[in-house]
Design an enzyme around this catalytic site. Structure first.
Site, PDB file in Angstrom:
ATOM      1  N   ASP A   1      -1.672   6.610   6.354  1.00 43.77           N
ATOM      2  CA  ASP A   1      -2.750   5.772   5.825  1.00 43.77           C
ATOM      3  C   ASP A   1      -3.036   4.707   6.882  1.00 43.77           C
ATOM      4  OD1 ASP A   1      -4.370   3.937   4.558  1.00 43.77           O
ATOM      5  OD2 ASP A   1      -3.071   3.646   2.807  1.00 43.77           O
TER       6      ASP A   1
ATOM      7  N   TRP B   1       0.823  -1.218   0.000  1.00 45.49           N
ATOM      8  CA  TRP B   1       0.000   0.000   0.000  1.00 45.49           C
ATOM      9  C   TRP B   1       0.845   1.251   0.000  1.00 45.49           C
ATOM     10  CZ3 TRP B   1      -4.417  -0.270  -2.039  1.00 45.49           C
ATOM     11  CH2 TRP B   1      -5.209  -1.415  -1.898  1.00 45.49           C
TER      12      TRP B   1
ATOM     13  N   LYS C   1     -12.566  -1.597   5.895  1.00 43.05           N
ATOM     14  CA  LYS C   1     -11.801  -2.574   6.660  1.00 43.05           C
ATOM     15  C   LYS C   1     -12.322  -2.633   8.092  1.00 43.05           C
ATOM     16  CE  LYS C   1      -9.302  -2.680   2.915  1.00 43.05           C
ATOM     17  NZ  LYS C   1      -8.123  -1.888   2.619  1.00 43.05           N
TER      18      LYS C   1
HETATM   19  C1  LIG Z   1      -7.647  -1.211   1.330  1.00 42.59           C
HETATM   20  C2  LIG Z   1      -6.561  -0.217   1.486  1.00 42.59           C
HETATM   21  C3  LIG Z   1      -6.445   0.899   0.643  1.00 42.59           C
HETATM   22  C4  LIG Z   1      -7.292   1.093  -0.596  1.00 42.59           C
HETATM   23  O1  LIG Z   1      -8.560   1.414  -0.358  1.00 42.59           O
HETATM   24  P1  LIG Z   1      -9.590   1.612  -1.577  1.00 42.59           P
HETATM   25  O2  LIG Z   1     -10.809   1.963  -0.828  1.00 42.59           O
HETATM   26  O3  LIG Z   1      -9.665   0.326  -2.325  1.00 42.59           O
HETATM   27  O4  LIG Z   1      -9.090   2.722  -2.408  1.00 42.59           O
HETATM   28  C5  LIG Z   1      -5.450   1.816   0.895  1.00 42.59           C
HETATM   29  N1  LIG Z   1      -4.583   1.654   1.918  1.00 42.59           N
HETATM   30  C6  LIG Z   1      -4.656   0.579   2.731  1.00 42.59           C
HETATM   31  C7  LIG Z   1      -3.662   0.436   3.841  1.00 42.59           C
HETATM   32  C8  LIG Z   1      -5.640  -0.377   2.549  1.00 42.59           C
HETATM   33  O5  LIG Z   1      -5.715  -1.444   3.370  1.00 42.59           O
END
Ligand SMILES: *Cc1c(COP(=O)(O)O)cnc(C)c1O
Length: 365
Positions: free
Chosen positions: A179, A105, A203
């Protein structure tokens, strides 16, 4: 239906109580005669849902008063472009953005940011197969960077920062951007250490389609001219996340999750449970060499637990046996293979115990 435990990495399991409440309110929210999906985002009913969700999240994470909470769209990947478009103007052109590369990521974030600014990979664990977080002593930061980006829980690689002692010394007020898509609300955080925190909802918060952004107020002023209005944090903040129609139903479900978390004792209580769940699962994986997880123990994620069978020719049998026991979505991400168990807030300890029992049985222990 027997007991089902869903280990999906995302979209992921939600608390059963939340889904039941949403079902009971589906056709008529609180006597309004409307489903939340049918309400104007500007009407008093939805505004009350929105305000309560915002207040509960602020309380859960102890978000200081000088931070805005934005309910946006575009996902974590959207923020990979939205963050540079909002922050690159903090420094004189050409801006440089620092990154710590700890897995898939943060890798995607680096690639996307390079479309808007120079990127500097201050540290990377790629050479070690993303099995640890490079210590701060190894980071090569840029003087006068626009910001530093970290992904504090790498969902695919199963690598998590130890946030207890994470307080990077950044020169000249360089803001820290994190993030936290896959571990927000799973552990206590000190929001004041960060300039920006963002997280896709699917998530650990609620349905896909909602992205949370927590941003310090002084960072609303640095957007590039090319930044679309709907993704301009300042514009979004000034309109209480209603510059354009927000993902209303996703906000409503997120609000139910926030209320549920408060009733469970808040983030500190979830953190204790998550520590216990992770301890149980890693202990089963470490019991002998039938399974293996390669991440350095101090950086093992409490949320996403990738693992491999010693004999990978047994993978399909492992997954079929798991499914027969109601243990779903354990297949690893296609980029790394193997297995992955995501054990977010909404995964009860009974689910982890059921997985542990199966791991032991399958290994013939
Ligand atoms: C799932 C995830 C994303 C991406 O999210 P989207 O909603 O698919 O754009 C970004 N960063 C992390 C750490 C993730 O687990």
């Amino acid at each position: 239906m027997t007991n089902i435990f869903n280990f999906s990495a995302g979209p992921a399991v939600l608390p059963k109580e939340v889904l039941q409440q949403a079902a009971s309110e589906m056709l008529d929210w609180h006597g309004s005669g409307m489903s939340v999906m049918e309400m104007s985002h500007r009407g008093p009913e939805f505004i009350s849902i929105y305000r309560q969700a915002e207040a509960d999240l602020r309380e859960l994470l102890a978000v200081p008063a000088n931070y805005k909470i934005l309910f946006m769209q575009g996902g974590g990947l959207g923020q990979n472009a939205i963050v540079p478009m909002n922050l690159a103007g903090r420094v004189r052109e050409p801006a440089t953005i620092d990154f710590v590369h700890t897995g898939s990521w943060s890798g995607k974030s680096i690639k996307e940011a390079a479309r808007y600014a120079n990127v500097n990979v201050a540290a990377s664990s790629q050479g070690e197969g993303f099995t640890r977080v490079p210590p701060q002593s190894e980071w090569k930061l840029t003087d006068g960077a626009a910001y530093l980006h970290v992904c504090t829980n790498e969902t695919i690689d199963g690598v998590e920062y130890n946030l207890y002692d994470f307080a990077p010394e950044l020169p000249d007020g360089v803001p820290l951007v994190a993030d936290m898509s896959s571990h927000i609300l799973s552990r206590r955080i000190d929001v004041s250490k960060y300039g920006v925190i963002f997280a896709g909802a699917q998530k650990n918060i609620g349905p896909a389609g909602l992205t949370l952004v927590i941003v310090r107020e002084d960072l609303l002023e640095h957007a590039l001219a090319i930044c679309p209005s709907a993704f301009h944090w300042k514009t979004v903040a000034e309109h209480e996340s209603m510059f354009n129609t927000p993902p209303t139903y996703a906000i409503y479900i997120a609000g139910l999750v926030f209320a549920y978390l408060k009733a469970q004792g808040g983030v500190a209580a979830m953190e204790q449970r998550n520590i216990e769940k992770a301890r149980l699962l890693y202990a089963a994986l470490d019991a002998d060499d039938f399974y293996r997880n390669r991440v350095a123990p101090e950086n093992r994620s409490r949320m996403n637990v990738p693992f491999y069978l010693r004999d990978e020719s047994l993978n399909e049998r492992f997954l079929a046996g798991a499914k027969a026991r109601g243990l779903l979505q354990l297949k690893g991400h296609k980029s790394v293979g193997g297995m992955r168990a995501s054990i977010y807030n909404a995964m009860p300890i009974e689910g982890v115990q059921a997985l542990v029992d199966y791991l032991n049985e399958f290994a013939g222990r």
